[in-house]
Design an enzyme around this catalytic site. Sequence first.
Site, PDB file in Angstrom:
ATOM      1  N   LYS A  68       0.816  -1.220   0.000  1.00  0.00           N
ATOM      2  CA  LYS A  68       0.000   0.000   0.000  1.00  0.00           C
ATOM      3  C   LYS A  68       0.848   1.268   0.000  1.00  0.00           C
ATOM      4  O   LYS A  68       0.465   2.264  -0.611  1.00  0.00           O
ATOM      5  CB  LYS A  68      -0.946  -0.005   1.202  1.00  0.00           C
ATOM      6  CG  LYS A  68      -0.298   0.160   2.555  1.00  0.00           C
ATOM      7  CD  LYS A  68      -1.339   0.167   3.650  1.00  0.00           C
ATOM      8  CE  LYS A  68      -0.713   0.302   5.027  1.00  0.00           C
ATOM      9  NZ  LYS A  68      -0.068   1.587   5.262  1.00  0.00           N
ATOM     10  N   THR A  69       2.016   1.220   0.658  1.00  0.00           N
ATOM     11  CA  THR A  69       2.864   2.416   0.680  1.00  0.00           C
ATOM     12  C   THR A  69       3.367   2.732  -0.722  1.00  0.00           C
ATOM     13  O   THR A  69       3.421   3.890  -1.139  1.00  0.00           O
ATOM     14  CB  THR A  69       4.048   2.218   1.642  1.00  0.00           C
ATOM     15  OG1 THR A  69       3.540   1.895   2.945  1.00  0.00           O
ATOM     16  CG2 THR A  69       4.880   3.481   1.723  1.00  0.00           C
ATOM     17  N   ASP A 254      -4.111   7.328   4.757  1.00  0.00           N
ATOM     18  CA  ASP A 254      -3.600   5.990   5.026  1.00  0.00           C
ATOM     19  C   ASP A 254      -4.233   5.457   6.311  1.00  0.00           C
ATOM     20  O   ASP A 254      -4.683   6.234   7.163  1.00  0.00           O
ATOM     21  CB  ASP A 254      -2.080   6.056   5.171  1.00  0.00           C
ATOM     22  CG  ASP A 254      -1.424   4.684   5.148  1.00  0.00           C
ATOM     23  OD1 ASP A 254      -2.107   3.700   4.804  1.00  0.00           O
ATOM     24  OD2 ASP A 254      -0.227   4.601   5.466  1.00  0.00           O
ATOM     25  N   GLU A 255      -4.259   4.131   6.455  1.00  0.00           N
ATOM     26  CA  GLU A 255      -4.777   3.470   7.671  1.00  0.00           C
ATOM     27  C   GLU A 255      -6.180   3.978   8.025  1.00  0.00           C
ATOM     28  O   GLU A 255      -6.473   4.308   9.179  1.00  0.00           O
ATOM     29  CB  GLU A 255      -3.823   3.702   8.854  1.00  0.00           C
ATOM     30  CG  GLU A 255      -2.387   3.268   8.606  1.00  0.00           C
ATOM     31  CD  GLU A 255      -2.207   1.758   8.601  1.00  0.00           C
ATOM     32  OE1 GLU A 255      -3.211   1.026   8.640  1.00  0.00           O
ATOM     33  OE2 GLU A 255      -1.055   1.297   8.539  1.00  0.00           O
ATOM     34  N   GLN A 296      -7.448  -5.246   9.880  1.00  0.00           N
ATOM     35  CA  GLN A 296      -6.382  -4.772  10.765  1.00  0.00           C
ATOM     36  C   GLN A 296      -6.847  -3.620  11.653  1.00  0.00           C
ATOM     37  O   GLN A 296      -6.037  -2.848  12.160  1.00  0.00           O
ATOM     38  CB  GLN A 296      -5.168  -4.333   9.941  1.00  0.00           C
ATOM     39  CG  GLN A 296      -4.537  -5.469   9.152  1.00  0.00           C
ATOM     40  CD  GLN A 296      -3.268  -5.028   8.427  1.00  0.00           C
ATOM     41  OE1 GLN A 296      -2.250  -4.746   9.044  1.00  0.00           O
ATOM     42  NE2 GLN A 296      -3.356  -4.975   7.110  1.00  0.00           N
ATOM     43  N   ARG A 668       2.752 -10.230  10.513  1.00  0.00           N
ATOM     44  CA  ARG A 668       4.017  -9.504  10.663  1.00  0.00           C
ATOM     45  C   ARG A 668       5.198 -10.392  10.261  1.00  0.00           C
ATOM     46  O   ARG A 668       6.297  -9.899  10.013  1.00  0.00           O
ATOM     47  CB  ARG A 668       4.249  -9.056  12.110  1.00  0.00           C
ATOM     48  CG  ARG A 668       3.244  -8.103  12.734  1.00  0.00           C
ATOM     49  CD  ARG A 668       2.931  -6.925  11.889  1.00  0.00           C
ATOM     50  NE  ARG A 668       1.744  -7.182  11.073  1.00  0.00           N
ATOM     51  CZ  ARG A 668       1.352  -6.440  10.057  1.00  0.00           C
ATOM     52  NH1 ARG A 668       2.061  -5.404   9.687  1.00  0.00           N
ATOM     53  NH2 ARG A 668       0.264  -6.734   9.374  1.00  0.00           N
TER      54      ARG A 668
END
Length: 812
Positions: A68-69, A254-255, A296, A668
């Site tokens: 996504k970044t 974002d997020e 998430q 992770r």
Amino acid sequence: MSSPFTIPGLEHIQPPAGQPSEPAPARAPSRRGPTREQLLEGLNEPQAEAVVHAGAPLLVVAGAGSGKTRVLTRRIAWLVAERGAHPGSILAITFTNKAAAEMKERVEELVGKRARLMWVSTFHSACVRILRKEVDKLGFKSSFSIYDSADSKRLMGLVLKELELDPKKYQPNAVLNWISDRKNELVDAEDAAKDTKNAFEAAYAAAYKTYQRRLREANAMDFDDLIMTTVHLLMAFPEVRETYRRRFRHVLVDEYQDTNHAQYALIHQLCAEHPEDAGSERVAPAELMVVGDADQSIYAFRGANIRNILDFEKDFADATSILLEQNYRSTQTILATANAVIGNNASRKPKRLWTDAGDGDRIVGWVADDEHAEARFVSDEIDRLVDAGARAGDVAVFYRTNAQSRVFEEIFMRTGQPYKVVGGVRFYERKEVRDALAYLRVLVNPADEISLRRVLNTPKRGIGDRAEACVNFLAEQERVTFFEALTMADRAPGIATRSAKAIKGFVDIIVELQQMVEAGERPDVILETVLDRSGYLAELEVSDDPQDGTRVENLAELVAVAREFSEDPVAGPSADPTDVEAGTVTPGLTDFLERVALVADSDQIPDNPDGEDVGVVTLMTLHTAKGLEFPIVFLTGLEDGVFPHQRSLGDPTELEEERRLAYVGITRAREKLYVSRAVVRSAWGAPSHNPASRFIDELPIDLVDWKRTADAAPRWSRSDPDANSFSRMGAPTDAGRRNFTSAAMRMDASSKAKSAREVPSLAPGDRVVHDSFGMGTVVALEGVGDKSVASVDFGSQGVKRLLLRYAPVEKL
């Protein structure tokens, strides 16, 4: 892949036409920046679609590790290079300063220094920039201070004293958490007072009102105020809202799954249609792209509302959604495990992560006798992995609550395993650093009473509590600020001549140093002068205490931070980059203080070591781990009541959040994942037997290699049901072990016990108040009579197990 046009289905992609508010710039003979092929190179089809999308609001559902970044940074570069967007028309919101800096750096690598004109920042930093220019409309000065949690707690202590509320019954943290919840819902003090349900909430509302009054008197805001005040400003002044809607033609968030109601409302003010603004001068809403993953969403306890992302397509009727499922981080085994666990959540949209990186190793499972044995297993396995070529810095150990780190620290220290716990006392929370920053805040905003009181007698200069009280009385009598009262301290009733003289010396220093601020002196120069003129540094340097030597080093580091800031022309979060670039604004002391105040917790997470450094094992909670990745992950404490947490067991909504937390932990891991649990774990000083976590039952059987199972673990000795020890089935109890259940020990304990309180009659769902923890809700009961134990959820304080015979708790 070498070109986006080789992707099936993307042959149709062409540079979208610019929006009416974005006239295409004249192209130079030689092209500046990357080509469109370079901007789309290496992207898969959904990623490329997200980058080139134009028009309707866009939701990018980005699974863990799905790049996504890269999508965000390439899209920003695409807007500038291909659609002719002015960098100053782009607002990109992240949740940490570290993420913002990384994104800005990546975009600058693609399009050059033009990227510096963008607003890439956290919600709080973006709001500060707006407030610095517009907050005078609400009666604040632009030099307002920003209070962190410690400042807020100190102010709340003064508020409770003013209202004559018992701080044991109305704990400052509990009151502040209640206020924070209201601010996140955009409920001001007046509306909060109208919605109270009992005497305790009425007292909380009164504290809220007084707290806000004292903040305003100090020309200060706390963190929650920054967003709430900005939203109220945009709602109250349509012309201000229109200014920023015209300014920001492209908004990226974002997020998005971590946004609370106030943050959602801010985005809505900037990007949604507002019928009341209809008119010939109105511009179309900004182009909005939000990126997130409902799977998430793990910050409900901070006010995050998962409905913001689940209902995006309802909030923006013409919205488009793109799903990113290809994972570039983990093996297929790890992803299949994550998919299997999160698939048990009912309220989610279907999504299955996949990778073409191969299956990888199976998950390793371990059932330990107790938490110490679990930690020894982790330590031994790390040693084995390091011997096999891994680095300690590749390894992370995750747990549900901070308290669980203690046993790992004990074992790691015993075995000589290098480690670092993410958390603890951070740099900006150290006393000497906070003292220095308080001096700087007073120079910028002398009305900041909390900072002023902190440094008034630091270092010691003969201004005691009595003198401070005399000045405070004068301030109330004359209705002036505390600093103004200090300037005429000799008129304070009852003040000693020596104290008045010491106060005059302090005021002279502050006035002298304020002239440096007014002259626009560099923050690092001001800080060094403050440390010298105040006598603070001299007192530490002549001290024989070795700790004071460390404090001097910390202050030197703070000066280095200020110097680095001073030499970065676009470092100031409140300085508009356009103004900085034009040379009309030089970031000053106010900007430096904001940089420090707005550092997020997650910015403190250490980077993985580089080069030849073998690094150290990282210990952290699952909440802290979000956004990170490690080659090797140990997911520990998988027991019902531990993880999932006890307070979630009776609440389906909270249980789903715990499962999302497990999903975050699993994803992770890049190469190896370990899961472990203990049959017996110490709780409140006594052994507690917890069943295996339900998340273990959700792991795919064929993907987990259980190296040790519950069959090999100990069972309770049946000879003494009250025994505080256990033995392996069929093995005799250790004869040398102390017997804590003997009559002698019981008599000794009984003689030292406090006299019993009357045990309140409680049931699950009852509301109670505790002298220290504030208000809470009973979630479970066990035992009878004097042995009654209640599990009470105190919100942000967590679930506490209270022995009702002793606990200072009352039923509401």
